[in-house]
Structure formats: structure tokens, C-alpha cells
Scaffold this motif. Sequence first.
Motif, PDB file in Angstrom:
ATOM      1  N   ARG A  64       0.841  -1.205   0.000  1.00 58.55           N
ATOM      2  CA  ARG A  64       0.000   0.000   0.000  1.00 58.55           C
ATOM      3  C   ARG A  64       0.870   1.246   0.000  1.00 58.55           C
ATOM      4  O   ARG A  64       1.904   1.300   0.681  1.00 58.55           O
ATOM      5  N   GLY A  65       0.439   2.267  -0.736  1.00 55.22           N
ATOM      6  CA  GLY A  65       1.156   3.532  -0.802  1.00 55.22           C
ATOM      7  C   GLY A  65       0.857   4.437   0.374  1.00 55.22           C
ATOM      8  O   GLY A  65       0.263   3.994   1.373  1.00 55.22           O
ATOM      9  N   TRP A 104      -1.760   1.155  -4.749  1.00 57.12           N
ATOM     10  CA  TRP A 104      -1.585  -0.227  -4.305  1.00 57.12           C
ATOM     11  C   TRP A 104      -0.757  -0.967  -5.348  1.00 57.12           C
ATOM     12  O   TRP A 104      -0.830  -0.660  -6.538  1.00 57.12           O
ATOM     13  N   VAL A 105       0.006  -1.943  -4.897  1.00 55.58           N
ATOM     14  CA  VAL A 105       0.702  -2.852  -5.792  1.00 55.58           C
ATOM     15  C   VAL A 105       0.299  -4.278  -5.422  1.00 55.58           C
ATOM     16  O   VAL A 105       0.419  -4.679  -4.261  1.00 55.58           O
ATOM     17  N   LEU A 106      -0.194  -5.032  -6.414  1.00 53.86           N
ATOM     18  CA  LEU A 106      -0.531  -6.439  -6.244  1.00 53.86           C
ATOM     19  C   LEU A 106       0.501  -7.251  -7.027  1.00 53.86           C
ATOM     20  O   LEU A 106       0.814  -6.912  -8.168  1.00 53.86           O
ATOM     21  N   SER A 107       1.009  -8.323  -6.437  1.00 54.15           N
ATOM     22  CA  SER A 107       2.106  -9.044  -7.076  1.00 54.15           C
ATOM     23  C   SER A 107       1.982 -10.551  -6.899  1.00 54.15           C
ATOM     24  O   SER A 107       1.588 -11.041  -5.833  1.00 54.15           O
ATOM     25  N   ASN A 108       2.353 -11.278  -7.946  1.00 57.70           N
ATOM     26  CA  ASN A 108       2.523 -12.727  -7.845  1.00 57.70           C
ATOM     27  C   ASN A 108       3.851 -13.092  -7.204  1.00 57.70           C
ATOM     28  O   ASN A 108       4.039 -14.227  -6.771  1.00 57.70           O
ATOM     29  N   ASP A 112       9.926  -7.652  -1.212  1.00 60.87           N
ATOM     30  CA  ASP A 112      10.981  -7.549  -0.201  1.00 60.87           C
ATOM     31  C   ASP A 112      10.759  -6.367   0.733  1.00 60.87           C
ATOM     32  O   ASP A 112      10.878  -6.479   1.953  1.00 60.87           O
ATOM     33  N   TRP A 113      10.489  -5.210   0.146  1.00 55.54           N
ATOM     34  CA  TRP A 113      10.299  -4.000   0.941  1.00 55.54           C
ATOM     35  C   TRP A 113       9.464  -2.998   0.176  1.00 55.54           C
ATOM     36  O   TRP A 113       9.276  -3.114  -1.037  1.00 55.54           O
ATOM     37  N   VAL A 114       8.965  -1.991   0.913  1.00 56.40           N
ATOM     38  CA  VAL A 114       8.133  -0.932   0.354  1.00 56.40           C
ATOM     39  C   VAL A 114       8.639   0.407   0.875  1.00 56.40           C
ATOM     40  O   VAL A 114       8.871   0.565   2.076  1.00 56.40           O
ATOM     41  N   LYS A 115       8.803   1.376  -0.016  1.00 55.19           N
ATOM     42  CA  LYS A 115       9.112   2.749   0.370  1.00 55.19           C
ATOM     43  C   LYS A 115       8.084   3.654  -0.295  1.00 55.19           C
ATOM     44  O   LYS A 115       7.598   3.351  -1.383  1.00 55.19           O
ATOM     45  N   SER A 116       7.757   4.772   0.351  1.00 58.64           N
ATOM     46  CA  SER A 116       6.754   5.654  -0.253  1.00 58.64           C
ATOM     47  C   SER A 116       7.018   7.110   0.107  1.00 58.64           C
ATOM     48  O   SER A 116       7.727   7.415   1.072  1.00 58.64           O
ATOM     49  N   HIS A 117       6.404   7.986  -0.681  1.00 60.81           N
ATOM     50  CA  HIS A 117       6.536   9.430  -0.459  1.00 60.81           C
ATOM     51  C   HIS A 117       5.223  10.099  -0.815  1.00 60.81           C
ATOM     52  O   HIS A 117       4.673   9.888  -1.904  1.00 60.81           O
ATOM     53  N   ALA A 118       4.697  10.907   0.091  1.00 61.88           N
ATOM     54  CA  ALA A 118       3.496  11.708  -0.170  1.00 61.88           C
ATOM     55  C   ALA A 118       3.937  13.057  -0.714  1.00 61.88           C
ATOM     56  O   ALA A 118       4.783  13.741  -0.117  1.00 61.88           O
ATOM     57  N   LEU A 125      -8.674  20.378  -6.073  1.00 62.15           N
ATOM     58  CA  LEU A 125      -9.326  19.226  -5.462  1.00 62.15           C
ATOM     59  C   LEU A 125      -8.383  18.045  -5.262  1.00 62.15           C
ATOM     60  O   LEU A 125      -8.627  17.199  -4.405  1.00 62.15           O
ATOM     61  N   ASP A 126      -7.309  18.000  -6.046  1.00 63.08           N
ATOM     62  CA  ASP A 126      -6.326  16.928  -5.870  1.00 63.08           C
ATOM     63  C   ASP A 126      -5.714  16.940  -4.473  1.00 63.08           C
ATOM     64  O   ASP A 126      -5.235  15.913  -3.987  1.00 63.08           O
ATOM     65  N   CYS A 127      -5.713  18.096  -3.824  1.00 64.80           N
ATOM     66  CA  CYS A 127      -5.108  18.204  -2.494  1.00 64.80           C
ATOM     67  C   CYS A 127      -5.883  17.424  -1.429  1.00 64.80           C
ATOM     68  O   CYS A 127      -5.367  17.186  -0.334  1.00 64.80           O
ATOM     69  N   LEU A 128      -7.115  17.032  -1.741  1.00 65.27           N
ATOM     70  CA  LEU A 128      -7.906  16.274  -0.767  1.00 65.27           C
ATOM     71  C   LEU A 128      -7.407  14.844  -0.621  1.00 65.27           C
ATOM     72  O   LEU A 128      -7.699  14.178   0.378  1.00 65.27           O
ATOM     73  N   ALA A 129      -6.678  14.353  -1.608  1.00 66.51           N
ATOM     74  CA  ALA A 129      -6.064  13.028  -1.530  1.00 66.51           C
ATOM     75  C   ALA A 129      -4.570  13.190  -1.259  1.00 66.51           C
ATOM     76  O   ALA A 129      -3.953  14.166  -1.695  1.00 66.51           O
ATOM     77  N   ASN A 130      -4.000  12.233  -0.565  1.00 65.43           N
ATOM     78  CA  ASN A 130      -2.580  12.300  -0.224  1.00 65.43           C
ATOM     79  C   ASN A 130      -1.754  11.649  -1.330  1.00 65.43           C
ATOM     80  O   ASN A 130      -1.049  10.654  -1.125  1.00 65.43           O
ATOM     81  N   LYS A 131      -1.854  12.244  -2.537  1.00 65.15           N
ATOM     82  CA  LYS A 131      -1.198  11.664  -3.700  1.00 65.15           C
ATOM     83  C   LYS A 131       0.314  11.568  -3.499  1.00 65.15           C
ATOM     84  O   LYS A 131       0.913  12.374  -2.798  1.00 65.15           O
ATOM     85  N   GLY A 132       0.911  10.579  -4.151  1.00 65.71           N
ATOM     86  CA  GLY A 132       2.341  10.387  -3.983  1.00 65.71           C
ATOM     87  C   GLY A 132       2.869   9.285  -4.870  1.00 65.71           C
ATOM     88  O   GLY A 132       2.358   9.044  -5.961  1.00 65.71           O
ATOM     89  N   VAL A 133       3.895   8.594  -4.377  1.00 63.03           N
ATOM     90  CA  VAL A 133       4.555   7.525  -5.119  1.00 63.03           C
ATOM     91  C   VAL A 133       4.950   6.436  -4.128  1.00 63.03           C
ATOM     92  O   VAL A 133       5.242   6.703  -2.964  1.00 63.03           O
ATOM     93  N   MET A 134       4.928   5.195  -4.595  1.00 66.81           N
ATOM     94  CA  MET A 134       5.440   4.085  -3.804  1.00 66.81           C
ATOM     95  C   MET A 134       6.410   3.281  -4.651  1.00 66.81           C
ATOM     96  O   MET A 134       6.291   3.218  -5.879  1.00 66.81           O
ATOM     97  N   LEU A 135       7.401   2.687  -3.982  1.00 69.51           N
ATOM     98  CA  LEU A 135       8.415   1.883  -4.650  1.00 69.51           C
ATOM     99  C   LEU A 135       8.505   0.552  -3.934  1.00 69.51           C
ATOM    100  O   LEU A 135       8.635   0.513  -2.698  1.00 69.51           O
TER     101      LEU A 135
END
Length: 292
Positions: A64-65, A104-108, A112-118, A125-135
Motif C-alpha cells: 500500500r502507498g 496499491w501494488v498487487l504481485s505474484n 521484499d520491501w516498500v518505500k513511499s513518499h506523499a 481538489l487533488d489536495c484532498l487526496a494524499n497523492k504520492g509515489v510508492m516503490l
Amino acid sequence: MTYNVEGLPSLVRKGRGAALKRIGYELAAMRAKGKEPDVVLIQEGFRDEIWDLIDESGYPYVARGPRKGQRDENYLKSEKPDFRRVKYRRQGEGWGKWGSSGLWVLSNHPIDWVKSHAYRYCAGLDCLANKGVMLVSIQVAGLPTSVEIADTHMNSHGASKVPRKRYNEAHALQTQELGRFLQASRTPGAPLIVGGDFNVRRSPDRFDKMMSDYPFVVVSRWCHERPGACDTQISYTGEAPWLNTQDLIGFLNGDAVEVTPKAVEATFDGADEPVLSDHNGYKVTFSLTPKG
């Protein structure tokens, strides 16, 4: 596959809960035929029913991001961007975050690990969601190193309900944030795949800015410049087909693994799967080959 599933809150979109569950069912049907994507990158997975999609789909590994309350380092602090973070209050700025990043990332394959940034900067209106990136880092059998995959959702255009100059400035700042995050967070030399809703459709300036800040190659551009190199089952019209969609996937070779696009296709477009969102799914098949 990257897929914006339009899982918006009920106050914004009605009936999306049932659609999310149906997406999960369709992914399970692909799995039964051995045709499911190995990895699915999801955007706009805001609603609780996203868990129905996940449960129905059958993917064993889930990441999850950024969540609603996540706040992160300001990568652009030293540059002090000339951007007032709260300017259009009537369009949602300064109201706080009403939702998570929806990523979200779904994987078969094992994660190993998850990193994210908001993202710190946003518009309207985009500011109402905590948009960002996950790795995420995933283990792929037979490869000498893990593969790193990023998922992002960036500021919209007119849907943000603020002037063009405002949403373009926010998008440009998010572009820089994404680039800095990848530089700081990814493993040097690891093979990289990046996907998501970049909101660059019909916006060559946004796209060019994005590519000046990122290390990866966009699949649609790579395939377009190499006729016959990809089994392309998707409409590539015009001189710049990568500007025909908001949804992109990019890649970067690793020191020990070569990443090569082999096939591109649309999913959830009314052909093999029903249309269940305001976006189609975008699926790329890669060949991952150890070097040496």
C-alpha cells in the motif's frame, strides 16, 4: 499492468464499490486462464471496497502507498519553490487530506520491501487526496537481483478545478519530487519499472518536463521508435502516441538485468474484459534477462 480503478468516495462517485469487486473477479478470471498480469499497479483505490478487489483477485502479495496521515521530507526545501501551498480554498486547498494516496501494488512475486513518499505540493481538489509515489522491491525467480517497481498518481488538469497555471505548477513540482524520491530510494543498479497515472495526456510540456527529471524510458515511445520490436495490440496514432493517454509505463535496465518491452495491450477496454473504470488498464509484457 497499471490501472486507475476510479475507486472514488461515494460522495464523488456512486456505485464504485460493486465495480471494484468486479475488477477483482475479472483479474481472477485472467488468473484461471494463466493470463493475469504478474504485477498490478493501482491508482484511486480510495474506498474500503478496494479490499474486495484484492481478495477476489487472488494476488498473494500486496503493498500500500502513502496513507491519509503520511507526511514526508520536502525534497525541494533547499530550492524554496515560489508556490503558495494554500491559494484556492474553495477548490479544496487547505482542507486537509480526506483520503490516502489510493496507490496499491498487487504481485505474484514476493515483495521484499516498500518505500513511499506523499507529495508536498498539489493543486485544487487533488489536495484532498494524499497523492504520492510508492516503490516496491520484488523477487523474481531466476534473476540475480530484485526488480524495483514504482507506482504513482500525479496532479490532474482541469479536474482539479483551479487555473491552468496553478495545476501545471503543481504537476511540475510533483515531477521533481518523484525524480528526487527515485534517486534517493531506489537501489543503485537495480532494474526499474515505473507506472501509473501521470496526467500528461495532450500535454507535451508536462511530458518533456517529466522526462528531463526521470531516468526511465517510456515504453510507448520506445516501441514507437522501433517498429516491429513490440507486439502492440493498442492504438498508437499520431507522431507522439505516448501523449494519447494519462497512463504510462517506463523502464530502466539494471547492472545485472536487461529490461526489454515485448508486448503492449489494453485491458478492461470492453474487449476481453468489461469497461469498469473511466480508464482502461494498460499492460506491458517485459523480458527480464540476466546479463553476462
